[in-house]
Design a protein around this motif. Sequence first.
Motif, mmCIF file in Angstrom:
data_model
loop_
_atom_site.group_PDB
_atom_site.id
_atom_site.type_symbol
_atom_site.label_atom_id
_atom_site.label_comp_id
_atom_site.label_asym_id
_atom_site.label_seq_id
_atom_site.Cartn_x
_atom_site.Cartn_y
_atom_site.Cartn_z
ATOM 1 N N ALA A 137 0.774 -1.347 -0.011
ATOM 2 C CA ALA A 137 -0.054 -0.110 0.018
ATOM 3 C C ALA A 137 0.955 1.105 0.014
ATOM 4 O O ALA A 137 0.318 2.188 -0.772
ATOM 5 N N PHE A 138 1.774 1.339 0.639
ATOM 6 C CA PHE A 138 2.905 2.493 0.660
ATOM 7 C C PHE A 138 3.492 2.455 -0.516
ATOM 8 O O PHE A 138 3.471 3.742 -1.088
ATOM 9 N N HIS A 139 3.754 1.490 -1.289
ATOM 10 C CA HIS A 139 4.259 1.741 -2.881
ATOM 11 C C HIS A 139 3.545 2.163 -3.710
ATOM 12 O O HIS A 139 3.932 3.064 -4.595
ATOM 13 N N GLN A 140 2.036 1.741 -3.536
ATOM 14 C CA GLN A 140 1.067 2.532 -4.363
ATOM 15 C C GLN A 140 0.825 3.838 -4.017
ATOM 16 O O GLN A 140 0.848 4.700 -5.217
ATOM 17 N N ILE A 163 3.985 5.609 -5.801
ATOM 18 C CA ILE A 163 3.739 5.860 -7.112
ATOM 19 C C ILE A 163 2.859 6.805 -7.285
ATOM 20 O O ILE A 163 2.978 7.664 -8.400
ATOM 21 N N ARG A 164 1.711 7.093 -6.857
ATOM 22 C CA ARG A 164 1.029 8.086 -6.989
ATOM 23 C C ARG A 164 1.338 9.524 -6.908
ATOM 24 O O ARG A 164 1.146 10.456 -7.569
ATOM 25 N N VAL A 165 2.363 9.773 -5.554
ATOM 26 C CA VAL A 165 2.574 11.112 -5.226
ATOM 27 C C VAL A 165 3.957 11.466 -5.920
ATOM 28 O O VAL A 165 4.204 12.482 -5.912
ATOM 29 N N ALA A 166 4.613 10.549 -6.480
ATOM 30 C CA ALA A 166 5.920 10.716 -6.943
ATOM 31 C C ALA A 166 5.996 11.234 -8.525
ATOM 32 O O ALA A 166 4.965 11.010 -9.333
ATOM 33 N N LYS A 167 6.773 12.159 -9.045
ATOM 34 C CA LYS A 167 6.732 12.689 -10.324
ATOM 35 C C LYS A 167 7.313 11.611 -11.245
ATOM 36 O O LYS A 167 8.036 10.699 -10.750
ATOM 37 N N PRO A 168 7.184 11.878 -12.431
ATOM 38 C CA PRO A 168 7.713 10.858 -13.285
ATOM 39 C C PRO A 168 9.161 10.917 -13.110
ATOM 40 O O PRO A 168 9.705 12.129 -13.260
#
Length: 245
Positions: free
Chosen positions: A112-115, A118-123
């Motif tokens: 869940a943390f890694h999801q 992935i959501r809040v990180a920029k490409p």
Amino acid sequence: MSPVDRFSGHADLYQQYRIDYPAELYNYLLSFVTNRQRAWDCATGNGQVAVILADYFAEVEATDISQAQLSKAVQRPNIRYQVTPAEHTPFPDQHFDLITVAQALHWFDVEAFHQEVIRVAKPGAIVAEWMYGVALVDASLDALIQDFYRNRVGPYWDPQRRHIDENYVNLPFPFADVQQRQFTIHRHWTAERFLNYLRTWSAVQNYIRQHQNDPVKYLAEELSGVWGEEEKDVKFPVVLRVGRL
């Protein structure tokens, strides 16, 4: 899965005696980060990592589930501390250039943390996770320390502690261009300083809560006799893994 908080009850002790991380680790990590607008230090505790990142990033978000820990954090104009779980944050999508978590991943719902990462990180953002293992001093002391770790307080570690012993190899890391590197933290400590560090361990605090006495006192006399009055080089092995979105 509910967040696990093992550190609010001894935030003062944690602030005073917990270790920080070597410059070599930060230099290596920052070599991967080209954009330095925003960083998120997750499970920041009393802000040890956030304070370093604040020297390099315009804005640092530092989160933890423990208000007691955050109340001890060093303040900087460009750091915002807030209570929030690792797996569900108030941050917008594609917001961060760097996300860090030090000595805390094993407490999370990791998938869940890694999801959320992935959501809040920029490409192209960098994700860095690291942990450190049991201290090494010298041959005369390491057996005492290991016996205390595995036997005296071994039953009082949460099950997640096994991930530290395994260097996080069994925790997923679903990112690209993964790099892993080892470092060593060196601290010159007296026996008293080392014994107080042991009191920051969650297993020691669990033992105290259950038995109403301090297990470190059973180690103190023997360890201090072997250690002597002088400072010794205490070494903590660190494993860092870095990936890219």
